[in-house]
Design a protein around this motif. Structure first.
Motif, PDB file in Angstrom:
ATOM      1  N   ASN A  49       9.197  19.350  24.344  1.00  0.00           N
ATOM      2  CA  ASN A  49       8.157  19.832  25.256  1.00  0.00           C
ATOM      3  C   ASN A  49       8.821  20.163  26.591  1.00  0.00           C
ATOM      4  N   LEU A  50       9.295  21.377  26.713  1.00  0.00           N
ATOM      5  CA  LEU A  50      10.069  21.768  27.893  1.00  0.00           C
ATOM      6  C   LEU A  50       9.255  21.697  29.177  1.00  0.00           C
ATOM      7  N   ALA A  51       7.942  21.728  29.083  1.00  0.00           N
ATOM      8  CA  ALA A  51       7.105  21.657  30.285  1.00  0.00           C
ATOM      9  C   ALA A  51       7.140  20.261  30.910  1.00  0.00           C
ATOM     10  N   GLN A  52       7.586  19.247  30.149  1.00  0.00           N
ATOM     11  CA  GLN A  52       7.611  17.875  30.673  1.00  0.00           C
ATOM     12  C   GLN A  52       9.024  17.289  30.639  1.00  0.00           C
ATOM     13  N   ARG A  53      10.019  18.089  30.805  1.00  0.00           N
ATOM     14  CA  ARG A  53      11.396  17.596  30.718  1.00  0.00           C
ATOM     15  C   ARG A  53      11.815  16.915  32.017  1.00  0.00           C
ATOM     16  N   ASN A  54      12.710  15.925  31.865  1.00  0.00           N
ATOM     17  CA  ASN A  54      13.330  15.211  32.993  1.00  0.00           C
ATOM     18  C   ASN A  54      12.304  14.556  33.922  1.00  0.00           C
ATOM     19  N   THR A  65      11.108  11.057  30.404  1.00  0.00           N
ATOM     20  CA  THR A  65      11.387  12.044  29.363  1.00  0.00           C
ATOM     21  C   THR A  65      12.819  12.546  29.525  1.00  0.00           C
ATOM     22  N   ASP A  66      13.354  13.153  28.460  1.00  0.00           N
ATOM     23  CA  ASP A  66      14.729  13.646  28.512  1.00  0.00           C
ATOM     24  C   ASP A  66      14.763  15.133  28.850  1.00  0.00           C
ATOM     25  N   LEU A 244      23.931  11.423  33.193  1.00  0.00           N
ATOM     26  CA  LEU A 244      23.905  10.383  34.218  1.00  0.00           C
ATOM     27  C   LEU A 244      24.347  10.928  35.575  1.00  0.00           C
ATOM     28  N   SER A 245      25.320  11.823  35.584  1.00  0.00           N
ATOM     29  CA  SER A 245      25.780  12.401  36.850  1.00  0.00           C
ATOM     30  C   SER A 245      24.723  13.273  37.507  1.00  0.00           C
ATOM     31  N   SER A 246      23.706  13.690  36.730  1.00  0.00           N
ATOM     32  CA  SER A 246      22.616  14.495  37.278  1.00  0.00           C
ATOM     33  C   SER A 246      21.481  13.645  37.834  1.00  0.00           C
ATOM     34  N   GLY A 247      21.643  12.323  37.780  1.00  0.00           N
ATOM     35  CA  GLY A 247      20.624  11.426  38.325  1.00  0.00           C
ATOM     36  C   GLY A 247      19.580  10.984  37.323  1.00  0.00           C
TER      37      GLY A 247
END
Length: 285
Positions: A49-54, A65-66, A244-247
């Motif tokens: 679900n790309l609309a709810q990523r990260n 979410t990942d 992980l480096s992206s926070g």
């Protein structure tokens, strides 16, 4: 507390057996909770679900979410159950091998005993993880490779315990009487020895499972275990390292803590059962 100390009052201290009961109940509740959550969770949380990523952890997504919008709580719980199934299957297979080896080494004479001891020393001389890696590589990885690898590398220690127990049982009066009455080795093993070994086998199974789970996660983490398409904890942790480096700290923190909780619950339960079946601790406080 100071007032209680002045008047000589002290808080009641739990009996040793009560502490064992309490910690065992907590461990069982954790395992049951993980199983119930895995049954109740909807598999739609594993869909992209790309609309709810990260997304950060929230009430809707407790573990966030990942990068593909998949719910990390659902992935983590499903991964724990997958690791638990692999660990239980591998642990049970290892216990069966240890039982057979222990009985053969103690019942079938000195020649078989020497061979079993040599084979046990051979497996113990090589680190588990190295042998497990080789077996998993030869078998092409996957759940089958991990289960066979764990089963073939975790039986030696338990086999020695079983062998020592069997040697002690052979000198028991009821075994000597059965032997004098002409009972066969198979009859004595199935009627006298195996029932006596059930507590040790149960403890051995529960103590092997956390090792099997950790080894499955480690082998999967380096890409030689379960399929990348499955929500295994090792795969989740391996994929999260790149972000992980992206926070995106929650991708590794919560799955790692849940894996630690699962392993610790099994280890605590196994240690408590070990104390229960040990007669030396019958009157401990």
């Amino acid at each position: 507390m100071k007032a209680m100390k002045r008047v000589g009052m002290t808080l009641p201290r739990l009996h040793y057996r009560h502490r064992l009961w309490l910690s065992s109940v907590v461990a069982v509740l954790v395992l049951v909770a993980i199983y119930i959550l895995s049954v109740c969770l909807n598999v739609t949380g594993l869909d992209t679900n790309l609309a709810q990523r990260n997304l950060l952890p929230s009430l809707q997504h407790p573990f966030g979410t990942d990068w593909l919008g998949r719910d990390m709580f659902t992935r983590t719980i499903k991964g724990l159950i997958l690791s638990l199934k692999v660990g239980l299957t591998a642990g049970a297979s290892s216990v069966i091998i240890a039982s057979v080896m222990g009985l053969l080494g103690s019942v079938m004479g000195k020649t078989m005993n020497r061979f079993i001891n040599w084979l046990t020393d051979l497996f113990l001389s090589v680190p588990h993880l190295v042998t497990l890696l080789l077996i998993a590589f030869v078998l092409g990885g996957g759940a089958k490779g991990i289960i066979i690898g764990v089963a073939l590398t975790h039986w030696p220690s338990l086999s020695r315990v079983i062998c020592a127990e069997v040697l002690q049982i052979q000198t028991a009066p009821y075994v000597v009487i059965s032997r004098n009455f002409g009972k066969s080795r198979w009859w004595i093993a199935t009627r006298h020895m195996i029932p006596h070994l059930i507590p040790q086998l149960l403890v051995g199974l529960i103590l092997i499972v956390p090792h099997a789970i950790l080894h499955e996660a480690s082998i999967t983490f380096i890409g030689m275990g379960l399929s990348p398409h499955e929500p295994a904890i090792g795969i989740i942790l391996s994929e999260s390292m790149r972000y992980l480096s992206s926070g995106l700290w929650w991708l590794a923190l919560f799955p790692g803590l849940c894996l630690l909780l699962l392993v610790r619950s099994f280890a605590m339960l196994g240690e408590n059962l070990k104390q229960w079946v040990n007669p030396r601790h019958a009157h401990d406080r």
